[in-house]
Enzyme design. Structure first.
Site, mmCIF file in Angstrom:
data_model
loop_
_atom_site.group_PDB
_atom_site.id
_atom_site.type_symbol
_atom_site.label_atom_id
_atom_site.label_comp_id
_atom_site.label_asym_id
_atom_site.label_seq_id
_atom_site.Cartn_x
_atom_site.Cartn_y
_atom_site.Cartn_z
ATOM 1 C CG ASN A 9 5.828 7.868 0.925
ATOM 2 O OD1 ASN A 9 5.119 8.904 0.631
ATOM 3 N ND2 ASN A 9 6.801 7.316 0.776
ATOM 4 C CE LYS A 11 6.825 5.303 -2.413
ATOM 5 N NZ LYS A 11 7.897 4.560 -2.648
ATOM 6 C CG HIS A 95 11.076 7.799 1.153
ATOM 7 N ND1 HIS A 95 11.727 7.224 -0.035
ATOM 8 C CD2 HIS A 95 10.202 6.967 1.486
ATOM 9 C CE1 HIS A 95 10.991 6.198 -0.404
ATOM 10 N NE2 HIS A 95 10.136 5.743 0.598
ATOM 11 C CD GLU A 97 10.597 6.531 -3.595
ATOM 12 O OE1 GLU A 97 9.857 7.461 -3.414
ATOM 13 O OE2 GLU A 97 10.324 5.003 -3.515
ATOM 14 C CD GLU A 167 10.418 3.162 3.948
ATOM 15 O OE1 GLU A 167 9.255 2.921 3.758
ATOM 16 O OE2 GLU A 167 10.862 4.032 3.187
ATOM 17 N N GLY A 173 9.070 -0.832 -3.244
ATOM 18 C CA GLY A 173 8.096 -0.628 -4.503
ATOM 19 C C GLY A 173 8.744 -2.151 -5.315
ATOM 20 C CB SER A 212 7.213 -5.025 -0.898
ATOM 21 O OG SER A 212 7.736 -4.389 -2.073
#
Ligand code: PEP
Length: 249
Positions: A9, A11, A95, A97, A167, A173, A212
């Site tokens: 991904n 991003k 996702h 985010e 996730e 991250g 991560s």
């Protein structure tokens, strides 16, 4: 036997020249990726370029989001038919985010899952709990709610053509990877929950771990019985690191 799937991904990262170099790097090390299906999900602006650069490589590609509508007055949005037109196989939906920064509710995520499949795209459905939810022992409740919203909208059969990425939000991250045992426990919960609805579909469903992941920790995670590869953010922007993750698949 489920084939592991490792998806990058990207991003909101990458110019055209950076994307071309990254794909060249991944292609050049692909020969020793023996097992995993490799996927890249660049930003919309780079999909055409990536599609051409991947030609004949066996690497699949997809997008990071789609709108629930097919076309119309939705400024700035991109639809399922547009992604299909670009030859995408996969699209990430839900996702964390997008849930956190763009207010995507469980119901919107479920509609995106449906829209993806309507246009022949395989959704990679992201689910996961925040640190606060984990500390409060709410991990399974949160994951169950996120899954139920999709199952209630599209039915369990739809998971025959989907991937789920677990996730944990606290691991994305941050460098704080879930331990293989922590990740396996949630993967098993997901598979068992769906198996209660349809054993064969749950058994064939690929469940990625994301948060991560890098070359150094991928093998421990992917070696767990219910973890079938990973959804990779930061490490997918570096060809050698991404390849190391893919080799662990
Ligand atoms: C992600 O954004 O899906 C992700 C897993 O990111 P990272 O690997 O950087 O934690």
């Amino acid at each position: 036997m489920r084939r592991p799937i490792v998806a990058g991904n990207w991003k909101m990262n990458g110019t055209q020249s950076e994307a071309a170099a990254l794909i060249e790097g991944i292609r050049s090390g692909l020969a020793d990726v023996k097992n995993a299906e490799v996927v890249v999900c660049p930003p919309f602006t780079l999909i055409s370029l990536v599609a051409a650069a991947l030609d004949g490589s066996g690497i699949s590609y997809g997008a990071q989001n789609l709108n629930v509508y097919d076309a119309g007055a939705y400024t700035g949005e991109v639809s399922g038919p547009m992604l299909r037109d670009l030859g995408c196989t996969y699209v990430i939906v839900g996702h964390s985010e997008r849930r956190a920064l763009y207010g995507e509710s469980d119901d919107v995520v479920a509609e995106k899952f449906r829209a993806a499949q309507q246009h022949g795209l395989v959704p990679i459905l992201c689910v996961g709990e925040t640190l606060e939810q984990r500390v409060d022992n709410d991990t399974e409740t949160v994951i169950a709610r996120q899954l139920d919203a999709v199952v209630d909208t599209v039915g369990i059969e739809a998971f025959g053509q989907a991937v789920i990425a677990y996730e944990p939000v606290w691991a994305i991250g941050t460098g704080m990877t879930a331990t293989p045992e922590q990740a396996q426990a949630v993967h098993q919960f997901i598979r068992d929950k769906l198996a209660a609805l349809d054993g064969a579909i749950a058994d064939g469903l690929r469940l990625q771990y994301g948060g991560s992941v890098k070359g150094a920790n991928a093998q421990g995670l992917f070696g767990q019985p219910d973890i079938d590869g990973g959804l990779i953010g930061g490490a997918s922007l570096h060809a050698e690191e991404f390849l190391n993750v893919c080799r662990a698949g």
